[in-house]
Design an enzyme around this catalytic site. Structure first.
Site, PDB file in Angstrom:
ATOM      1  N   PHE A 194      41.177  48.242  42.579  1.00  0.00           N
ATOM      2  CA  PHE A 194      39.920  48.853  42.613  1.00  0.00           C
ATOM      3  C   PHE A 194      38.714  49.213  41.613  1.00  0.00           C
ATOM      4  O   PHE A 194      37.982  49.914  41.789  1.00  0.00           O
ATOM      5  CB  PHE A 194      40.442  50.411  42.579  1.00  0.00           C
ATOM      6  CG  PHE A 194      41.167  50.992  41.068  1.00  0.00           C
ATOM      7  CD1 PHE A 194      40.249  51.597  40.445  1.00  0.00           C
ATOM      8  CD2 PHE A 194      42.192  50.434  40.377  1.00  0.00           C
ATOM      9  CE1 PHE A 194      40.589  51.694  38.876  1.00  0.00           C
ATOM     10  CE2 PHE A 194      42.906  50.378  39.020  1.00  0.00           C
ATOM     11  CZ  PHE A 194      41.949  50.300  38.274  1.00  0.00           C
ATOM     12  N   LYS A 195      39.639  48.361  40.685  1.00  0.00           N
ATOM     13  CA  LYS A 195      38.213  48.305  39.444  1.00  0.00           C
ATOM     14  C   LYS A 195      36.286  47.447  39.727  1.00  0.00           C
ATOM     15  O   LYS A 195      35.625  47.867  39.771  1.00  0.00           O
ATOM     16  CB  LYS A 195      38.506  47.486  38.719  1.00  0.00           C
ATOM     17  CG  LYS A 195      39.684  47.966  37.669  1.00  0.00           C
ATOM     18  CD  LYS A 195      39.976  47.256  36.805  1.00  0.00           C
ATOM     19  CE  LYS A 195      40.636  47.820  35.608  1.00  0.00           C
ATOM     20  NZ  LYS A 195      42.671  47.729  36.503  1.00  0.00           N
ATOM     21  N   ASP A 196      36.998  47.128  41.508  1.00  0.00           N
ATOM     22  CA  ASP A 196      36.047  46.679  42.114  1.00  0.00           C
ATOM     23  C   ASP A 196      35.008  47.660  41.750  1.00  0.00           C
ATOM     24  O   ASP A 196      33.617  46.876  42.314  1.00  0.00           O
ATOM     25  CB  ASP A 196      36.153  46.007  43.663  1.00  0.00           C
ATOM     26  CG  ASP A 196      36.666  44.200  42.875  1.00  0.00           C
ATOM     27  OD1 ASP A 196      36.719  43.408  42.325  1.00  0.00           O
ATOM     28  OD2 ASP A 196      36.991  44.252  43.649  1.00  0.00           O
TER      29      ASP A 196
END
Ligand code: PLP
Length: 433
Positions: A106-108
């Protein structure tokens, strides 16, 4: 929009300053002065809109005063070049899959948004290149490096401890080339972090080049995470399942769940939240006792959640004005040891064939245990299980497939510059860049 510090002892900042500085002068976290409520018509019709359209409305509420509409739209649409779908795992339990981006986690989303917003500011200011320094123990480096890859006007230096990150992780930031430089430090993660901190404090170096961090507490990485909560609500509403929606977030530093709580403040009708922890149970204990007691972090199989003093607790505390009753009324907790996480992964795989990663497993289990009649649960699947292939296969007795984009990284040629943990040599290197 103006931003204040959670410690309330730093000057108010504008967006540009909050993004470039990351942390306020008093070491507090920046908070937007106003969290705008979105209109009722937006929520009444939300299921008719696409993910990108919804995200733009949310982005406009936070950034619309500071970024012109066309640029902001482009930033949002470029950021969300992949989907975050909701997938049924079993009746009443859904997985919000946040792993369809370039580094499969999710850090993308936050990293891609921040890269593009920073580029917007760089272009406004003129020609000077901005240099992002990031220390990583594995996953942050890959999200930031890939988020900034090919973004003109910005150079990223990823510092990582030699021999201390997995091959998969290493390949995700050492094979990129272009505007990404990987610095392989002969030391541990703390040495890398110390080098970055010293660099920010070194006057001569800061005169020589413009430095910034891309820390996860940065508002430009943190706020965009609200996008996929709105989209999850919309997609569940489409299915007629959004009346009592419970969202469960595997949490470490608590940035992800805090973005969801911001969404709720904007009017998003989430019934309640669950924060699922691994053995690092500081927030869980806070919910039970009202006392926040940081601890040294414990190593677990859900290692991206091994945080003993979650930074974003300060934002949650501020959002609810320190009111423990208000916090516990809306958020409940859960904490699982490694054997429980492994057992959950097996149970889910045997019963449903859905492969959980160790982080998502905490979220799934908390829903299984805490969902009440009439509620529908969505947990955030924060990373693709193939990122932890060895662990997952050994727990499930499986041989899960590695997605093509991950395999592609592993085929690339490693390019890194070796460095000692001595600041003088790091500085000397940067001074000659
Ligand atoms: C970073 C991370 C988390 C924790 O998210 P926070 O925002 O720090 O709470 C959970 N799962 C994965 C896979 C992560 O990379």
């Amino acid at each position: 929009m103006k931003y204040y510090s959670t410690n309330k002892k730093a000057p108010i900042a504008d967006l540009h300053k909050a993004v470039v500085k990351g942390l306020a002068e008093d070491r507090g976290l920046y908070m937007p002065e106003i969290i705008k409520k979105l209109p009722k018509e937006f929520f009444d019709n939300i299921e008719k809109f696409s993910f990108q359209e919804i995200a733009y409305q949310v982005a406009d509420a936070f950034f619309g005063e500071d970024v012109d509409a066309d640029s902001l739209k482009k930033i949002v649409y470029d950021t969300l070049a992949f989907d975050c779908p909701v997938v049924e795992v079993e009746p009443n339990i859904y997985s919000l899959e946040l792993f369809h981006g370039p580094t499969l986690a999710f850090k993308d989303v936050g990293a891609r948004f921040m890269a593009r917003l920073l580029q917007y500011f760089v272009r406004q200011e003129g020609k000077e290149e901005v240099n992002v320094l990031v220390a990583t123990s594995g996953d942050t480096g890959s999200a930031v490096a890939n988020g900034f890859l090919g973004v003109e006007g910005i150079h990223v230096y990823v510092l990582y401890p030699k021999g201390k990150v997995s091959k998969i992780q290493e390949s995700q930031f050492t094979t990129l080339g272009q505007n990404i430089t990987a610095l392989e430090v002969d030391g541990v993660f703390d040495d890398c972090q110390a080098l970055v901190k010293s660099a920010f404090m070194d006057e001569e170096l800061n005169k020589h080049m413009k430095l910034t961090s891309a820390n996860s507490i940065n508002v430009a990485r943190f706020l965009p995470q609200a996008f996929y909560y709105f989209n999850a609500y919309a997609r569940m509403k489409e299915k007629g399942l959004a009346d009592k929606l419970v969202i469960c977030v595997p949490s470490g530093n608590f940035g992800n769940i805090t973005a969801g709580l911001f969404g709720h403040e904007m009017g998003l009708p989430i019934h309640r939240f669950i924060a699922a922890n691994n053995a690092n149970d500081i927030f869980y204990n806070y919910l039970q006792t009202g006392e926040y007691k940081p601890q040294p972090s414990k190593a677990t199989i859900a290692n991206a959640m091994d945080v003993g003093d979650p930074s974003n607790f300060a934002r949650i505390y501020d959002l609810y004005k320190g009111n423990h009753d208000a916090i516990t009324a809306y958020i409940s907790g859960a904490t699982y040891k490694d054997d429980q996480i492994a057992e959950t992964m097996k149970q889910c795989y045997n019963d449903t064939k859905y492969v959980l990663d160790p982080h998502g497993a905490c979220g799934y289990r908390a829903l299984k245990e805490q969902l009440k009649p009439g509620e529908v649960g969505v947990f955030l699947e924060t990373a693709h299980p193939a990122k932890f292939k060895e662990k997952v296969d050994s727990i499930l007795g499986s041989d899960i497939e590695i997605p093509a984009r991950l395999a592609e990284f592993m085929k690339g040629k490693k390019q890194s510059i070796e460095m000692t943990k001595d600041f003088a040599s790091f500085k000397n290197y940067l001074m000659n860049e």
